[in-house]
Design a protein around this motif. Structure first.
Motif, PDB file in Angstrom:
ATOM      1  N   GLY A 287       0.752  -1.049  -0.052  1.00  0.00           N
ATOM      2  CA  GLY A 287       0.127  -0.100   0.005  1.00  0.00           C
ATOM      3  C   GLY A 287       0.902   1.262   0.186  1.00  0.00           C
ATOM      4  O   GLY A 287       0.525   2.233  -0.692  1.00  0.00           O
ATOM      5  N   LEU A 288       1.827   1.170   0.978  1.00  0.00           N
ATOM      6  CA  LEU A 288       2.851   2.509   0.853  1.00  0.00           C
ATOM      7  C   LEU A 288       3.771   2.618  -0.381  1.00  0.00           C
ATOM      8  O   LEU A 288       3.940   3.677  -1.076  1.00  0.00           O
ATOM      9  N   MET A 291       1.724   4.262  -2.993  1.00  0.00           N
ATOM     10  CA  MET A 291       1.584   5.473  -2.978  1.00  0.00           C
ATOM     11  C   MET A 291       2.847   6.515  -3.282  1.00  0.00           C
ATOM     12  O   MET A 291       2.708   7.222  -3.972  1.00  0.00           O
ATOM     13  N   ASP A 294       2.793   6.604  -7.156  1.00  0.00           N
ATOM     14  CA  ASP A 294       2.104   7.659  -7.617  1.00  0.00           C
ATOM     15  C   ASP A 294       2.689   8.865  -7.493  1.00  0.00           C
ATOM     16  O   ASP A 294       2.456   9.993  -8.280  1.00  0.00           O
ATOM     17  N   MET A 295       3.265   9.226  -6.459  1.00  0.00           N
ATOM     18  CA  MET A 295       4.109  10.585  -6.046  1.00  0.00           C
ATOM     19  C   MET A 295       5.000  10.813  -6.984  1.00  0.00           C
ATOM     20  O   MET A 295       5.197  11.828  -7.679  1.00  0.00           O
ATOM     21  N   ARG A 336      -1.160  17.424  -3.257  1.00  0.00           N
ATOM     22  CA  ARG A 336      -1.384  16.153  -3.128  1.00  0.00           C
ATOM     23  C   ARG A 336      -0.011  15.407  -2.380  1.00  0.00           C
ATOM     24  O   ARG A 336      -0.037  14.595  -1.387  1.00  0.00           O
ATOM     25  N   ASP A 340       0.503  13.498   0.785  1.00  0.00           N
ATOM     26  CA  ASP A 340       0.838  12.090   1.305  1.00  0.00           C
ATOM     27  C   ASP A 340       1.919  11.978   1.938  1.00  0.00           C
ATOM     28  O   ASP A 340       2.209  10.897   2.726  1.00  0.00           O
ATOM     29  N   GLN A 343       1.277  11.831   5.441  1.00  0.00           N
ATOM     30  CA  GLN A 343       0.577  10.340   5.987  1.00  0.00           C
ATOM     31  C   GLN A 343       1.279   9.310   6.073  1.00  0.00           C
ATOM     32  O   GLN A 343       1.249   8.332   6.824  1.00  0.00           O
ATOM     33  N   LEU A 344       2.294   9.243   5.011  1.00  0.00           N
ATOM     34  CA  LEU A 344       3.521   8.168   5.065  1.00  0.00           C
ATOM     35  C   LEU A 344       4.168   8.311   6.323  1.00  0.00           C
ATOM     36  O   LEU A 344       4.792   7.229   6.825  1.00  0.00           O
TER      37      LEU A 344
END
Length: 390
Positions: A287-288, A291, A294-295, A336, A340, A343-344
């Motif tokens: 999941g990470l 992320m 995408d970044m 964004r 993120d 969040q990470l």
């Protein structure tokens, strides 16, 4: 398992000179900017000595002609320098972009005599510029500005207030848009105003959510007199000059956004590689990993977008739509990506012990300056569909 973590940005540079220039910038960043960035942003300290160093190093004049003290560098190269500076500290990257914006009017629309008299000091003399278009009652609707310049003999007398001025109160010169004629865009002219002009004052800096080291203040013109030869371009040409400057300035903001986003990704990659949970590095969790994929994709896309627009500018092609697209995409992506990154890092990301919370606060500003992202969408749509019906 391959080594995991941030990797140096691979630059597409057209000449050996440009590659040497980027190497110089990276060395300067590591030595002079990055080590104190967090502390100085926390205390709201503006790094004026860094801008003097940038000026001495030729980094505040890159896209302008060497005949006037510039660096003769294409925008493609200049913007990658801005990105590197912004990745180290957004205050410095943004300040470089704003200074370049403030020089644009004179460099592109000034007479040969005006450029010879003023540009060398503006570009390489340790000076810092500011750009005065927005007002307390006119932001996105810039053509409704109220600051007025009235001819009085051999002078123009400027009355009014400007708002949201980066470097307001600290700048050595201001490029000022003021009304000299009837209401509307055609009644606006541009002026070069010295920062120490009598009757020019500034308010206390705004208390901002982010970019605390970059002063933003109202600037007041209470009968400021400037010689007639400090009007830039023709009378009534000011709004066209302002729009031309903003087209290029939007590319600077896009580069700043990519630099900030890259810094946030690098911080997140380092954390994921070092932090363990459930007996495994966070970098192992799918999941990470998705992320950060995408970044990174958004960063590469934004970089390609602003560089493509810059190459159009360097080739003398129209680039207004492409600049608006770059500003829109890159700044939205930066918001964004920095969110993120917080969040990470989980709870640590929400503390001031790590820089990602500062990156997130700083990113918000980039969606607003040089025309809000709603204005960018209007620019793009008008280019595609024509003006709206009356």
């Amino acid at each position: 398992m391959p080594e995991f973590g941030p990797q140096p940005v691979e630059r597409e540079l057209p000449t050996e000179e440009a590659r040497d220039l980027l190497a110089l910038v990276r060395e300067l960043v590591q030595r002079e900017i990055r080590p104190t960035a967090g502390e100085e942003e926390e205390t709201g300290r503006f790094p004026r000595e860094i801008f003097r160093l940038l000026s001495e190093s030729g980094l505040l004049s890159l896209p302008y002609e060497s005949a006037y003290g510039g660096g003769d560098q294409p925008y493609e190269v200049y913007l990658q320098v801005v990105e590197e500076l912004a990745a180290a500290r957004l205050t410095v990257g943004l300040g470089t972009s704003v200074h370049t914006l403030a020089c644009h009017a004179l460099a592109e629309f000034g007479s040969k005599e005006q450029r010879a008299e003023h540009l060398p000091a503006m570009l390489g003399g340790g000076l810092l510029g500011a750009y005065c278009l927005s007002e307390p009652s006119s932001g996105s609707d810039a053509a409704s500005l109220r600051t007025r310049a009235t001819r009085d003999g051999d002078d123009w007398v400027i009355e009014g207030s400007k708002a949201w001025i980066t470097h307001g109160g600290l700048a050595d010169f201001y490029t000022v848009l003021a009304r000299t004629g009837a209401p509307g865009a055609r009644g606006i002219s541009a002026f070069l105003v010295p920062g120490d002009a009598p009757a020019l004052t500034s308010a206390e800096p705004e208390r901002k959510m982010g970019l605390r080291g970059s002063p933003t203040a109202q600037v007041h013109f209470d009968g400021v007199r400037v010689p007639a030869d400090r009007r830039i371009g023709d009378e009534g040409q000011g709004f066209a000059i302002a729009l031309s400057a903003l087209e290029s300035g939007r590319l600077g903001i896009a580069a700043c956004a990519v630099g900030l986003a890259q810094a946030a990704l690098d911080e997140a990659l380092t954390y994921l590689a070092e932090r363990k949970q459930f007996g495994r590095p966070l970098a192992d969790f799918q999941g990470l990993r998705f992320m950060v994929a995408d970044m990174a994709t958004q960063i590469e896309t934004g970089r390609a977008l602003y560089l493509a627009a810059a190459r159009r500018r360097d080739a003398g092609k129209p680039f207004s739509r492409q600049a608006a697209m770059a500003k829109l995409f890159c700044t939205d992506a930066a918001m964004r990506i920095t969110t993120d990154a917080v969040q990470l890092l989980g709870g640590y990301g929400y503390t001031t012990d790590f820089p990602v919370e500062r990156f997130m606060r700083d990113a918000k500003c980039l969606q607003i300056v040089e025309g809000t992202n709603q204005i960018q969408r209007m620019v793009i749509a008008r280019d595609l569909l024509g003006p709206e019906s009356d």
